[in-house]
Design a protein around this motif. Structure first.
Motif, PDB file in Angstrom:
ATOM      1  N   GLU A  42       0.810  -1.220   0.000  1.00 18.42           N
ATOM      2  CA  GLU A  42       0.000   0.000   0.000  1.00 18.42           C
ATOM      3  C   GLU A  42       0.840   1.265   0.000  1.00 18.42           C
ATOM      4  N   CYS A  43       2.101   1.175   0.422  1.00 22.24           N
ATOM      5  CA  CYS A  43       2.966   2.356   0.448  1.00 22.24           C
ATOM      6  C   CYS A  43       3.479   2.711  -0.947  1.00 22.24           C
ATOM      7  N   VAL A  44       3.164   1.889  -1.959  1.00 25.32           N
ATOM      8  CA  VAL A  44       3.498   2.201  -3.353  1.00 25.32           C
ATOM      9  C   VAL A  44       2.232   2.767  -3.991  1.00 25.32           C
ATOM     10  N   GLN A  45       2.339   3.965  -4.548  1.00 24.60           N
ATOM     11  CA  GLN A  45       1.166   4.650  -5.088  1.00 24.60           C
ATOM     12  C   GLN A  45       1.376   5.012  -6.551  1.00 24.60           C
ATOM     13  N   HIS A  46       0.260   5.114  -7.263  1.00 25.64           N
ATOM     14  CA  HIS A  46       0.350   5.536  -8.668  1.00 25.64           C
ATOM     15  C   HIS A  46      -0.482   6.792  -8.904  1.00 25.64           C
ATOM     16  N   TYR A  47      -0.033   7.554  -9.894  1.00 22.71           N
ATOM     17  CA  TYR A  47      -0.704   8.784 -10.312  1.00 22.71           C
ATOM     18  C   TYR A  47      -0.836   8.692 -11.819  1.00 22.71           C
ATOM     19  N   ARG A  51      -1.471  10.337 -20.533  1.00 23.00           N
ATOM     20  CA  ARG A  51      -0.219  10.082 -21.240  1.00 23.00           C
ATOM     21  C   ARG A  51       0.728   9.136 -20.489  1.00 23.00           C
ATOM     22  N   TYR A  52       0.799   9.251 -19.159  1.00 25.77           N
ATOM     23  CA  TYR A  52       1.750   8.460 -18.376  1.00 25.77           C
ATOM     24  C   TYR A  52       1.124   7.993 -17.068  1.00 25.77           C
ATOM     25  N   THR A  53       1.743   6.974 -16.487  1.00 34.95           N
ATOM     26  CA  THR A  53       1.409   6.550 -15.138  1.00 34.95           C
ATOM     27  C   THR A  53       2.690   6.642 -14.325  1.00 34.95           C
ATOM     28  N   ASP A  54       2.699   7.501 -13.326  1.00 31.73           N
ATOM     29  CA  ASP A  54       3.849   7.651 -12.441  1.00 31.73           C
ATOM     30  C   ASP A  54       3.620   6.825 -11.190  1.00 31.73           C
ATOM     31  N   VAL A  55       4.653   6.117 -10.761  1.00 32.03           N
ATOM     32  CA  VAL A  55       4.568   5.262  -9.581  1.00 32.03           C
ATOM     33  C   VAL A  55       5.619   5.729  -8.587  1.00 32.03           C
ATOM     34  N   PHE A  56       5.206   5.877  -7.330  1.00 35.57           N
ATOM     35  CA  PHE A  56       6.079   6.340  -6.252  1.00 35.57           C
ATOM     36  C   PHE A  56       6.203   5.269  -5.187  1.00 35.57           C
ATOM     37  N   ALA A  86       9.004   5.967 -10.875  1.00 35.82           N
ATOM     38  CA  ALA A  86       9.142   5.375 -12.209  1.00 35.82           C
ATOM     39  C   ALA A  86       7.954   5.851 -13.040  1.00 35.82           C
ATOM     40  N   THR A  87       8.202   6.090 -14.307  1.00 36.45           N
ATOM     41  CA  THR A  87       7.139   6.505 -15.224  1.00 36.45           C
ATOM     42  C   THR A  87       6.887   5.377 -16.206  1.00 36.45           C
ATOM     43  N   PHE A  88       5.643   4.962 -16.286  1.00 37.58           N
ATOM     44  CA  PHE A  88       5.218   3.906 -17.196  1.00 37.58           C
ATOM     45  C   PHE A  88       4.487   4.541 -18.369  1.00 37.58           C
ATOM     46  N   ALA A  89       4.441   3.837 -19.478  1.00 34.65           N
ATOM     47  CA  ALA A  89       3.731   4.316 -20.669  1.00 34.65           C
ATOM     48  C   ALA A  89       2.283   4.610 -20.312  1.00 34.65           C
ATOM     49  N   GLY A  90       1.715   5.604 -20.988  1.00 34.66           N
ATOM     50  CA  GLY A  90       0.328   5.962 -20.763  1.00 34.66           C
ATOM     51  C   GLY A  90      -0.620   4.956 -21.382  1.00 34.66           C
TER      52      GLY A  90
END
Length: 112
Positions: A42-47, A51-56, A86-90
């Protein structure tokens, strides 16, 4: 059985035993897939944006994660250090969206 073992040459017998061991190891091994059945912590989040999916990684430890999309689009497995991004493809504007984050094996290929 003792007579049979005496008739089989030592190299042939060792080869057969090795092959049987490898077969058992392959049967017992989990399937070779990048994503696991384990959700990311749960401490890993996505935004997400169109265009992109950013993961923290907000965890105190390094994690390996991949993004799952509604249309089954594959994403590479990424290793994130604590506090890393990390940034993943949109996923486009066609109604596709992120369905979740999964743990993954960074040594396996999970798509690009």
């Amino acid at each position: 059985m003792a007579n049979l073992l005496k008739r089989i040459s030592r190299p042939a017998g060792l080869g057969a035993m090795t092959a049987a061991g490898l077969l058992l190891a392959l049967i017992a091994a989990p399937s070779a897939s990048g994503a696991t059945d384990t959700p990311a912590p749960e401490c890993v989040q996505h935004y997400q944006s169109w265009r992109y999916t950013d993961v923290f990684n907000g965890c105190g430890e390094t994690v390996a994660v991949t993004v799952e999309y509604a249309n089954g689009q594959s994403a590479p497995c990424r290793v994130l250090a604590p506090g890393g991004w990390a940034t993943f493809a949109g996923y486009g504007t066609d109604g596709n969206y992120v369905t979740g984050l999964r743990g993954c094996d960074p040594l396996e290929t999970s798509g690009a």
